[in-house]
Design a protein around this motif. Sequence first.
Motif, PDB file in Angstrom:
ATOM      1  N   GLY A   1     -21.903  22.938 101.613  1.00 49.64           N
ATOM      2  CA  GLY A   1     -22.259  21.967 100.384  1.00 49.64           C
ATOM      3  C   GLY A   1     -22.298  20.588 100.541  1.00 49.64           C
ATOM      4  O   GLY A   1     -23.559  19.917  99.929  1.00 49.64           O
ATOM      5  N   LEU A   2     -21.678  20.045 101.398  1.00 51.16           N
ATOM      6  CA  LEU A   2     -22.022  18.493 101.869  1.00 51.16           C
ATOM      7  C   LEU A   2     -23.336  18.476 102.610  1.00 51.16           C
ATOM      8  O   LEU A   2     -23.970  17.420 102.230  1.00 51.16           O
TER       9      LEU A   2
ATOM     10  N   ALA B   1     -29.067  25.312  92.909  1.00 46.70           N
ATOM     11  CA  ALA B   1     -29.719  26.057  92.324  1.00 46.70           C
ATOM     12  C   ALA B   1     -30.150  27.206  93.317  1.00 46.70           C
ATOM     13  O   ALA B   1     -30.411  28.385  93.141  1.00 46.70           O
ATOM     14  N   LEU B   2     -30.029  26.686  94.721  1.00 46.47           N
ATOM     15  CA  LEU B   2     -30.453  27.328  95.853  1.00 46.47           C
ATOM     16  C   LEU B   2     -29.163  28.149  96.694  1.00 46.47           C
ATOM     17  O   LEU B   2     -28.108  27.369  96.663  1.00 46.47           O
ATOM     18  N   PRO B   3     -29.516  29.124  97.267  1.00 44.10           N
ATOM     19  CA  PRO B   3     -28.317  29.776  98.114  1.00 44.10           C
ATOM     20  C   PRO B   3     -27.883  28.951  99.145  1.00 44.10           C
ATOM     21  O   PRO B   3     -28.727  28.134  99.909  1.00 44.10           O
ATOM     22  N   LEU B   4     -26.385  28.789  99.692  1.00 43.66           N
ATOM     23  CA  LEU B   4     -26.019  28.111 100.586  1.00 43.66           C
ATOM     24  C   LEU B   4     -25.964  28.923 101.787  1.00 43.66           C
ATOM     25  O   LEU B   4     -25.635  30.011 101.799  1.00 43.66           O
TER      26      LEU B   4
ATOM     27  N   ARG C   1     -12.018  33.555 104.301  1.00 47.04           N
ATOM     28  CA  ARG C   1     -12.635  33.084 105.426  1.00 47.04           C
ATOM     29  C   ARG C   1     -14.237  32.449 105.372  1.00 47.04           C
ATOM     30  O   ARG C   1     -14.537  31.425 105.760  1.00 47.04           O
ATOM     31  N   GLU C   2     -14.811  33.175 104.558  1.00 45.94           N
ATOM     32  CA  GLU C   2     -16.151  32.965 104.143  1.00 45.94           C
ATOM     33  C   GLU C   2     -16.055  31.645 103.227  1.00 45.94           C
ATOM     34  O   GLU C   2     -16.964  30.637 103.403  1.00 45.94           O
ATOM     35  N   ALA C   3     -15.108  31.574 102.219  1.00 43.96           N
ATOM     36  CA  ALA C   3     -15.101  30.431 101.636  1.00 43.96           C
ATOM     37  C   ALA C   3     -14.811  29.066 102.256  1.00 43.96           C
ATOM     38  O   ALA C   3     -15.091  28.139 101.490  1.00 43.96           O
ATOM     39  N   GLU C   4     -14.136  29.229 103.373  1.00 42.19           N
ATOM     40  CA  GLU C   4     -13.834  28.024 104.298  1.00 42.19           C
ATOM     41  C   GLU C   4     -15.012  27.054 104.605  1.00 42.19           C
ATOM     42  O   GLU C   4     -15.007  26.069 104.795  1.00 42.19           O
ATOM     43  N   THR C   5     -16.411  27.826 104.405  1.00 47.73           N
ATOM     44  CA  THR C   5     -17.508  27.315 104.917  1.00 47.73           C
ATOM     45  C   THR C   5     -18.230  26.572 103.899  1.00 47.73           C
ATOM     46  O   THR C   5     -19.045  25.884 104.083  1.00 47.73           O
ATOM     47  N   ILE C   6     -17.641  26.878 102.738  1.00 44.97           N
ATOM     48  CA  ILE C   6     -18.360  26.160 101.425  1.00 44.97           C
ATOM     49  C   ILE C   6     -18.315  24.677 101.510  1.00 44.97           C
ATOM     50  O   ILE C   6     -19.425  23.953 101.329  1.00 44.97           O
ATOM     51  N   GLY C   7     -17.203  24.059 101.607  1.00 44.89           N
ATOM     52  CA  GLY C   7     -17.349  22.589 101.847  1.00 44.89           C
ATOM     53  C   GLY C   7     -18.353  22.052 102.657  1.00 44.89           C
ATOM     54  O   GLY C   7     -19.050  21.363 102.146  1.00 44.89           O
ATOM     55  N   SER C   8     -18.229  22.457 103.871  1.00 43.38           N
ATOM     56  CA  SER C   8     -19.212  21.777 105.002  1.00 43.38           C
ATOM     57  C   SER C   8     -20.820  22.118 104.576  1.00 43.38           C
ATOM     58  O   SER C   8     -21.597  21.236 104.584  1.00 43.38           O
TER      59      SER C   8
ATOM     60  N   PRO D   1     -11.559  14.446  97.885  1.00 37.86           N
ATOM     61  CA  PRO D   1     -10.183  14.566  97.864  1.00 37.86           C
ATOM     62  C   PRO D   1      -9.552  16.014  97.717  1.00 37.86           C
ATOM     63  O   PRO D   1      -8.415  16.227  97.907  1.00 37.86           O
ATOM     64  N   LEU D   2     -10.291  16.756  97.031  1.00 40.51           N
ATOM     65  CA  LEU D   2      -9.995  18.356  96.957  1.00 40.51           C
ATOM     66  C   LEU D   2     -10.850  19.001  97.757  1.00 40.51           C
ATOM     67  O   LEU D   2     -12.181  18.745  97.726  1.00 40.51           O
ATOM     68  N   ASP D   3     -10.514  20.208  98.263  1.00 40.51           N
ATOM     69  CA  ASP D   3     -11.525  20.996  98.868  1.00 40.51           C
ATOM     70  C   ASP D   3     -12.525  21.488  97.899  1.00 40.51           C
ATOM     71  O   ASP D   3     -12.455  21.718  96.734  1.00 40.51           O
ATOM     72  N   ARG D   4     -13.863  21.681  98.457  1.00 47.96           N
ATOM     73  CA  ARG D   4     -14.989  22.016  97.761  1.00 47.96           C
ATOM     74  C   ARG D   4     -15.462  21.073  96.479  1.00 47.96           C
ATOM     75  O   ARG D   4     -15.811  21.828  95.590  1.00 47.96           O
ATOM     76  N   ALA D   5     -15.211  19.882  96.851  1.00 50.62           N
ATOM     77  CA  ALA D   5     -15.321  18.947  95.694  1.00 50.62           C
ATOM     78  C   ALA D   5     -16.023  17.736  96.456  1.00 50.62           C
ATOM     79  O   ALA D   5     -15.380  16.650  96.204  1.00 50.62           O
ATOM     80  N   PRO D   6     -17.331  17.652  96.997  1.00 54.06           N
ATOM     81  CA  PRO D   6     -17.822  16.672  97.408  1.00 54.06           C
ATOM     82  C   PRO D   6     -18.180  15.744  96.349  1.00 54.06           C
ATOM     83  O   PRO D   6     -18.287  15.899  95.172  1.00 54.06           O
ATOM     84  N   VAL D   7     -18.123  14.311  96.801  1.00 56.18           N
ATOM     85  CA  VAL D   7     -18.468  13.208  96.089  1.00 56.18           C
ATOM     86  C   VAL D   7     -19.698  12.460  96.335  1.00 56.18           C
ATOM     87  O   VAL D   7     -19.639  12.121  97.809  1.00 56.18           O
ATOM     88  N   VAL D   8     -20.405  12.203  95.589  1.00 62.07           N
ATOM     89  CA  VAL D   8     -21.759  11.467  95.789  1.00 62.07           C
ATOM     90  C   VAL D   8     -21.480  10.010  95.125  1.00 62.07           C
ATOM     91  O   VAL D   8     -21.242   9.988  93.904  1.00 62.07           O
TER      92      VAL D   8
END
Length: 417
Positions: free
Chosen positions: A59-60, A105-108, A50-57, A77-84
């Motif tokens: 991180g974006l 390097a900073l906490p999310l 559940r905590e990990a579900e928030t990583i993607g947003s 195209p994959l979860d937790r892999a943003p594209v720049v």
Amino acid sequence: MSELQSDEGFLADGLAALAADGRSFTPSSPGVILVVLDHSGGLIAARGFREAETIGSAGLAALRTAVGDRAVVLPGPLDRAPVVLFDTDVHDPGDLVAALLDHLALPLELSGEAHFVQSRVGLATAAAVGTTDLGDLVHAAFAAAHVAMESGVLVHEATDSLVAETRREATLRTAMARAVRGDFELHYQPIVDLTTARVLGYESLLRWRSEGELLAPPAFLAAAEETSLILPIGRVGTRVALGQAARWNEGRADGPLFMSVNYSARQLSDALLLPHVERVLDELALSASTLWVEITERDLINFGSPATRTIEALAELGCVICVDDLGTGFAALRYLADLPVSVAKVDRSLVCAVGEDPSIRSIVGAVCDISRSLGIETVAEGIEHEDQIPQLRELGFTHAQGFHFGRPAPAADLVNP
């Protein structure tokens, strides 16, 4: 249209959303940075899904803050892999990567709490990869991120050959997995008494017969080590080698032959190796001293590690612990002192130089003296000529191995071993 675009459609969706928002991305020389968030799964392991579900947003949001208006950040195209996405003609890739790394390097902020999330970054630019196709660049960035994850570096940049190399590695691993119980074979090279030239045992050397070609370890061993395949390959190799020793020793009047088998640190860390060796020795009714456990000096083993404990347990069982490639680095002298080593093999590069370089001769002589003082037998590797032998005997070597005594060969080609 590229494979990634047609299969995933995330680029088309992301660019369409940009257009609907009144923005566009039409670079003359595109670049792609792919960020793999929580690549090790450490946060999931520590905090749950559940905590990990928030990583993607999260991180974006962090990446968009880092790059500002210099780049476009899309969900990957994959979860937790943003594209720049960015234009390398306008913005320097190194500057963008540095800005991203500073933010990573900073906490999310995840569910109201701050958490550090480990990340790896892959970079692909049109100039380096040789294409302006965004789908192909994303593919290359994924390949670069894979290299970063495998090697442990923070960021890796793709080249024009990286995707092809990654595809070849994947094909190689699949072929090895299919070959584990069939296409690998062992060749055997004699190890002799340096005084009498009598064969005392053999080193088993792995070969792979792939598509009609016989491959030596440099062609496949690194890929096997990077995966779990080295473990079943090693266990099968141990059984085959000891089975061959049992056949050779059956009814043998001239004393039993030993069999030397090479093990990497990863294999020695395998919890199944020790019981496997015990089981095979028992099934074949072989003395544990039949097995020489050969470890290379180049394969650094940390003391107190599972590999060290396996070595100690194999020595207690009665196996002979042998350090290979002695003299190619600095680890082996500590091995001689801290591990239950009974045999040391001096690297062929030193053995071949004994007759030409007085300094090397002194070093090799000192190694033999140290080994003798510790009750360790020494093997001179790489002997190719008869005239090398007197000097090596004088230095104190007890055993020898090399083309002069026999090249590696299948068991069927060895006459009266």
